[in-house]
Design a protein around this motif. Structure first.
Motif, PDB file in Angstrom:
ATOM      1  N   ALA A 125      -1.684  -5.631  -1.966  1.00 34.50           N
ATOM      2  CA  ALA A 125      -2.157  -6.609  -1.932  1.00 34.50           C
ATOM      3  C   ALA A 125      -3.412  -6.520  -0.392  1.00 34.50           C
ATOM      4  CB  ALA A 125      -0.799  -6.815  -1.240  1.00 34.50           C
ATOM      5  N   ASP A 126      -4.021  -8.022  -0.603  1.00 35.27           N
ATOM      6  CA  ASP A 126      -5.006  -8.088   0.302  1.00 35.27           C
ATOM      7  C   ASP A 126      -4.404  -8.965   1.163  1.00 35.27           C
ATOM      8  OD1 ASP A 126      -7.140  -6.760  -0.848  1.00 35.27           O
ATOM      9  OD2 ASP A 126      -7.304  -8.777  -1.991  1.00 35.27           O
ATOM     10  N   ILE A 127      -2.657 -10.378   1.232  1.00 35.20           N
ATOM     11  CA  ILE A 127      -2.324 -10.954   2.207  1.00 35.20           C
ATOM     12  C   ILE A 127      -1.084 -10.717   1.512  1.00 35.20           C
ATOM     13  CG2 ILE A 127      -1.688 -13.294   2.281  1.00 35.20           C
ATOM     14  CD1 ILE A 127      -4.651 -13.769   1.559  1.00 35.20           C
ATOM     15  N   VAL A 128       0.169 -10.370   2.564  1.00 35.69           N
ATOM     16  CA  VAL A 128       1.240 -10.089   2.107  1.00 35.69           C
ATOM     17  C   VAL A 128       2.120 -11.716   3.093  1.00 35.69           C
ATOM     18  CG1 VAL A 128       3.203  -8.520   2.866  1.00 35.69           C
ATOM     19  CG2 VAL A 128       1.027  -7.988   2.161  1.00 35.69           C
ATOM     20  N   VAL A 129       2.602 -12.551   2.632  1.00 35.78           N
ATOM     21  CA  VAL A 129       3.204 -12.851   3.178  1.00 35.78           C
ATOM     22  C   VAL A 129       4.832 -13.334   3.445  1.00 35.78           C
ATOM     23  CG1 VAL A 129       4.499 -15.540   2.771  1.00 35.78           C
ATOM     24  CG2 VAL A 129       2.167 -14.943   1.860  1.00 35.78           C
ATOM     25  N   THR A 130       5.509 -13.205   4.250  1.00 36.84           N
ATOM     26  CA  THR A 130       7.518 -12.813   4.260  1.00 36.84           C
ATOM     27  C   THR A 130       7.796 -13.974   4.820  1.00 36.84           C
ATOM     28  OG1 THR A 130       6.764 -12.293   6.851  1.00 36.84           O
ATOM     29  CG2 THR A 130       6.889 -10.595   5.242  1.00 36.84           C
ATOM     30  N   GLY A 131       9.103 -13.588   4.704  1.00 37.47           N
ATOM     31  CA  GLY A 131      10.302 -14.446   5.055  1.00 37.47           C
ATOM     32  C   GLY A 131      11.025 -14.771   6.276  1.00 37.47           C
ATOM     33  N   ARG A 132      12.297 -14.611   6.708  1.00 39.36           N
ATOM     34  CA  ARG A 132      12.442 -14.227   8.432  1.00 39.36           C
ATOM     35  C   ARG A 132      11.857 -12.295   7.966  1.00 39.36           C
ATOM     36  NH1 ARG A 132      12.842 -15.716  13.313  1.00 39.36           N
ATOM     37  NH2 ARG A 132      11.113 -14.206  12.905  1.00 39.36           N
ATOM     38  N   VAL A 133      10.889 -11.788   8.920  1.00 37.80           N
ATOM     39  CA  VAL A 133      11.230 -10.012   9.226  1.00 37.80           C
ATOM     40  C   VAL A 133      11.300 -10.586  10.926  1.00 37.80           C
ATOM     41  CG1 VAL A 133      10.031  -9.574   7.229  1.00 37.80           C
ATOM     42  CG2 VAL A 133       8.882 -10.201   9.097  1.00 37.80           C
ATOM     43  N   THR A 134      11.891  -9.093  11.639  1.00 35.52           N
ATOM     44  CA  THR A 134      11.234  -9.379  12.694  1.00 35.52           C
ATOM     45  C   THR A 134       9.753  -9.409  13.151  1.00 35.52           C
ATOM     46  OG1 THR A 134      11.387  -6.958  12.954  1.00 35.52           O
ATOM     47  CG2 THR A 134      13.368  -7.889  12.869  1.00 35.52           C
ATOM     48  N   ASP A 135       9.607  -9.782  13.943  1.00 32.45           N
ATOM     49  CA  ASP A 135       8.487 -10.312  14.852  1.00 32.45           C
ATOM     50  C   ASP A 135       7.425  -9.236  14.550  1.00 32.45           C
ATOM     51  OD1 ASP A 135       9.632 -12.662  14.678  1.00 32.45           O
ATOM     52  OD2 ASP A 135       9.375 -12.678  17.017  1.00 32.45           O
ATOM     53  N   ALA A 136       7.943  -8.037  15.179  1.00 28.14           N
ATOM     54  CA  ALA A 136       7.506  -6.522  14.964  1.00 28.14           C
ATOM     55  C   ALA A 136       7.287  -6.538  13.920  1.00 28.14           C
ATOM     56  CB  ALA A 136       8.599  -5.555  15.975  1.00 28.14           C
ATOM     57  N   ALA A 137       7.667  -6.470  12.912  1.00 25.75           N
ATOM     58  CA  ALA A 137       8.483  -5.885  11.005  1.00 25.75           C
ATOM     59  C   ALA A 137       6.293  -5.717  11.007  1.00 25.75           C
ATOM     60  CB  ALA A 137       8.035  -6.111  10.468  1.00 25.75           C
ATOM     61  N   LEU A 138       5.575  -6.981  11.925  1.00 24.07           N
ATOM     62  CA  LEU A 138       4.327  -8.114  11.086  1.00 24.07           C
ATOM     63  C   LEU A 138       3.419  -6.656  10.873  1.00 24.07           C
ATOM     64  CD1 LEU A 138       4.314 -11.054  12.069  1.00 24.07           C
ATOM     65  CD2 LEU A 138       4.969 -10.299   9.676  1.00 24.07           C
ATOM     66  N   VAL A 139       4.285  -5.255  12.817  1.00 26.99           N
ATOM     67  CA  VAL A 139       2.781  -4.445  12.601  1.00 26.99           C
ATOM     68  C   VAL A 139       3.223  -2.895  12.507  1.00 26.99           C
ATOM     69  CG1 VAL A 139       2.545  -3.163  15.163  1.00 26.99           C
ATOM     70  CG2 VAL A 139       2.027  -5.851  15.276  1.00 26.99           C
ATOM     71  N   THR A 140       4.562  -3.283  11.979  1.00 29.68           N
ATOM     72  CA  THR A 140       5.261  -1.411  11.733  1.00 29.68           C
ATOM     73  C   THR A 140       4.862  -1.577  10.656  1.00 29.68           C
ATOM     74  OG1 THR A 140       7.531  -2.441  11.154  1.00 29.68           O
ATOM     75  CG2 THR A 140       7.380  -1.551  12.903  1.00 29.68           C
ATOM     76  N   GLY A 141       4.727  -3.003   9.474  1.00 33.80           N
ATOM     77  CA  GLY A 141       4.557  -2.477   8.396  1.00 33.80           C
ATOM     78  C   GLY A 141       3.262  -2.067   7.496  1.00 33.80           C
ATOM     79  N   PRO A 142       2.250  -3.056   8.487  1.00 37.01           N
ATOM     80  CA  PRO A 142       0.877  -2.104   8.302  1.00 37.01           C
ATOM     81  C   PRO A 142       0.919  -0.824   8.755  1.00 37.01           C
ATOM     82  CG  PRO A 142       0.496  -4.750   8.970  1.00 37.01           C
ATOM     83  CD  PRO A 142       2.308  -4.359   8.943  1.00 37.01           C
ATOM     84  N   ALA A 143       1.360  -0.777  10.181  1.00 33.29           N
ATOM     85  CA  ALA A 143       1.458   1.501   9.915  1.00 33.29           C
ATOM     86  C   ALA A 143       1.353   1.987   9.319  1.00 33.29           C
ATOM     87  CB  ALA A 143       1.777   1.248  11.464  1.00 33.29           C
ATOM     88  N   ALA A 144       3.041   0.917   9.282  1.00 28.94           N
ATOM     89  CA  ALA A 144       3.760   2.759   7.980  1.00 28.94           C
ATOM     90  C   ALA A 144       2.964   2.509   6.735  1.00 28.94           C
ATOM     91  CB  ALA A 144       4.995   1.581   8.132  1.00 28.94           C
ATOM     92  N   ALA A 145       2.491   1.843   6.301  1.00 38.08           N
ATOM     93  CA  ALA A 145       1.173   1.999   4.979  1.00 38.08           C
ATOM     94  C   ALA A 145       0.427   2.704   4.571  1.00 38.08           C
ATOM     95  CB  ALA A 145       0.851   0.398   4.223  1.00 38.08           C
ATOM     96  N   HIS A 146      -0.137   2.553   6.535  1.00 39.75           N
ATOM     97  CA  HIS A 146      -1.594   2.825   6.671  1.00 39.75           C
ATOM     98  C   HIS A 146      -1.839   4.201   6.694  1.00 39.75           C
ATOM     99  CE1 HIS A 146      -5.770   3.357   7.710  1.00 39.75           C
ATOM    100  NE2 HIS A 146      -5.465   3.594   8.929  1.00 39.75           N
ATOM    101  N   PHE A 147      -1.116   5.232   7.879  1.00 37.50           N
ATOM    102  CA  PHE A 147      -0.301   5.956   8.090  1.00 37.50           C
ATOM    103  C   PHE A 147       0.514   7.215   7.455  1.00 37.50           C
ATOM    104  CE2 PHE A 147      -1.551   3.875  12.107  1.00 37.50           C
ATOM    105  CZ  PHE A 147      -2.820   4.455  12.258  1.00 37.50           C
ATOM    106  N   GLY A 148       1.233   6.202   6.490  1.00 36.13           N
ATOM    107  CA  GLY A 148       2.273   6.851   5.563  1.00 36.13           C
ATOM    108  C   GLY A 148       3.208   7.523   6.198  1.00 36.13           C
ATOM    109  N   TRP A 149       3.727   6.384   7.512  1.00 39.41           N
ATOM    110  CA  TRP A 149       4.850   6.478   8.105  1.00 39.41           C
ATOM    111  C   TRP A 149       6.506   6.723   7.054  1.00 39.41           C
ATOM    112  CZ3 TRP A 149       3.975   3.533  12.621  1.00 39.41           C
ATOM    113  CH2 TRP A 149       2.733   3.917  13.065  1.00 39.41           C
TER     114      TRP A 149
END
Length: 558
Positions: free
Chosen positions: A143-167
């Protein structure tokens, strides 16, 4: 790539419109996030959806994207946002339509499953706070753009980091580091000198938006684009870390981050390294935010000028008593705000404000009977009678409540750009939240001369809201200041300095690594910001009021 550069371009619905373009053109980025949601925003979007079932998302994001989608595509920057609000699928469709109209190939995915409104009759919006692994699944699938509803504010960072580093879900320390970085980024310019106690330390005329450079072990550096306004130092990051938090355990759906393990060091101009963060398994349940209409509210503010302010206020109360008794509202509150001063040079500074607030489930009860009675006093009350604004018919107000549900009741799902749906599994292990043992306090300062002075001369503060509760984080700028603050500012002393907290539960949390104390005041905001329970309904300035209170400060600190 050893470092993932994540920038933020929005801290709330209504933030600086040009920020998205500024972040895309100001320097290198890999991911750009936008946080548009707050407790009050969900209520606003819920009311929008009542009028139009196709609404419920932050339309500002679409307008920003119309100007910036081409830039993001050219620069290879992925965009992750919770602007989907109550309708992430609807916003994802709107973004696809926009990309097609602009002729820009963009793969748009969204995350859903947070909407539990159907299970909560009477609520305008009931949404679980999801974590970042739905976002990660979308990004891993291209995905180039990911749209969410109610996630935690920090999830906007944990998601990309987990995807990038394979966490994975078990990488608690790495995820906790990303949560802390995400918490610093989530409110935008609050990390770069905005709303900062010591704002005079730098130029905050137009602060730049923050960036987290995240490493594979979860360590991060908080910074901003070169040449942008504001500043990043240990103090600005400390202030944001304390914002809207509680104790040492900062719980989220992905991980519980231990704020008592955070280490901050200045890593150069406008660079603060955040390291050492430890994580624990997340709690077994997910938080659900419930927003409903609480009834109707009306307000009249009488202006009392010059002499005999108390007597004038008493006269108005007695004159309004009859009307309020004929059709009694469920709640009546009077507040006399003494903004006046003797022998004032202007009429405004010679005036006090008497505020009447009424609430009731019935709009008519708070409408004409109250407004009419107030206006009828125009020529029949205290000398100099006038009001700040004509009273109205009464406006609806909202109530926010939180509950917790088992994770398996929430169908967290990544919906990919090609229509595939990927269920997001709950973490294998969870851990119930429990308070940490109180850490040892530093050695107290030796006795010495003191003089009355504002607390803010030696300590910063930042405050905010969580439902009906408020938190006030207070930190010392020096080790000596911490030795004094840790012993002096007890929960009892806090109650003395903030009188409205005297009858409420106040919990003090000690965070020695940040030289900080965090006070949680339960119930001070009533039913939450939308209920407008107090003068400062989100407790934004509660910390600054505390800093202005006088204590006997050691002269050695001054």
């Amino acid at each position: 790539m050893t470092v993932l550069r994540i920038g933020n371009a929005s801290g709330f619905y209504g933030d600086r419109f040009d920020a998205m373009r500024e972040m895309l053109t100001g320097g290198e980025l890999d991911v750009l996030t936008g946080d548009y949601l707050a407790e009050l925003t969900m209520l606003i979007l819920g009311r929008d959806r009542l009028k139009d079932p196709g609404a419920g998302y932050a339309r500002t994001f679409l307008r920003q994207l119309e100007e910036c989608l081409g830039l993001a595509h050219e620069r290879g920057v992925r965009i992750v946002t919770n602007a989907g609000g109550l309708n992430p699928a609807g916003l994802a469709d709107a973004v696809r339509e926009l990309a097609g109209r602009l002729g820009i190939p963009a793969r748009v995915a969204h995350v859903e499953g947070d909407d539990l409104t159907a299970a909560h009759p009477g609520c305008l919006a009931a949404h679980a706070y999801l974590g970042g692994f739905g976002i990660a699944a979308c990004l891993r699938e291209g995905a180039d753009i990911v749209v969410t509803g109610r996630v935690t504010d920090a999830a906007l960072v944990t998601g990309p980091a987990a995807a990038h580093f394979g966490w994975g879900p078990g990488d608690h320390d790495r995820l906790a580091g990303a949560v802390v970085a995400g918490h610093v980024l989530e409110c935008g310019t609050q990390a770069t000198g905005g709303n900062y106690s010591f704002f005079r330390d730098g130029d905050v005329h137009r602060p730049g938006f923050p960036i987290a450079e995240i490493e594979a072990d979860g360590t991060a550096v908080i910074t901003k684009h070169p040449g942008t306004g504001g500043f990043v130092d240990v103090g600005t990051v400390t202030a944001q870390l304390l914002y809207e938090t509680g104790g040492a355990r900062y719980a989220g759906p992905d991980v519980t981050a231990r704020l008592d393990t955070v280490r901050l060091t200045q890593d150069g101009p406008d660079r603060v390294r955040v390291e050492g963060v430890r994580g624990e398994a997340p709690p077994p349940d997910l938080k659900v935010g419930l927003n409903r209409l609480g009834g109707f509210r009306n307000e009249v503010t009488f202006v009392l000028t010059g002499l005999d302010v108390d007597a004038k206020a008493e006269l108005v109360r007695r004159q309004m008593a009859g009307a309020l008794a004929r059709t009694p509202p469920a709640e009546v509150r009077w507040d006399l705000v003494r903004t006046d001063r003797p022998d004032a040079a202007t009429e405004e500074t010679a005036s006090a404000l008497l505020r009447l607030v009424v609430r009731d489930p019935d709009q008519e009860t708070v409408g004409r009977p109250v407004s009419g009675a107030a206006i009828e006093l125009a020529l029949a009350s205290y000398p100099g009678f006038h009001v700040l604004a004509p009273p109205g018919r009464g406006a609806p107000y909202g109530v926010f409540e939180a509950e917790y549900v088992p994770r398996d009741e929430v169908p967290h799902t990544a919906v990919l750009h090609d229509g595939r749906r990927i269920p997001v599994a709950a973490p294998d292990g969870t851990r119930a939240l429990a308070p940490v043992d109180a850490p040892p306090l530093p050695e107290a300062l030796p006795p010495g001369p003191t003089r009355p002075a504002p607390l803010g001369l030696v300590a910063g503060a930042r405050s905010g809201d969580k439902g009906g509760d408020a938190n006030v984080g207070v930190w010392a700028r020096t080790d000596e200041g911490w030795r004094w603050l840790a012993h002096e500012l007890t929960a009892d002393r806090f109650r003395e300095l903030v009188p409205e907290s005297r009858t409420l539960p106040v919990t003090r949390h000690v965070l020695p690594g940040l030289r900080a104390l965090n006070f949680v005041v339960e119930g001070v905001l009533g039913a939450g910001v939308a209920a407008q329970h107090r003068f400062d309904p989100q407790a934004k300035a509660l910390g600054e009021w505390l800093r202005s209170r006088h204590l006997d400060l050691p002269e050695a600190l001054l």
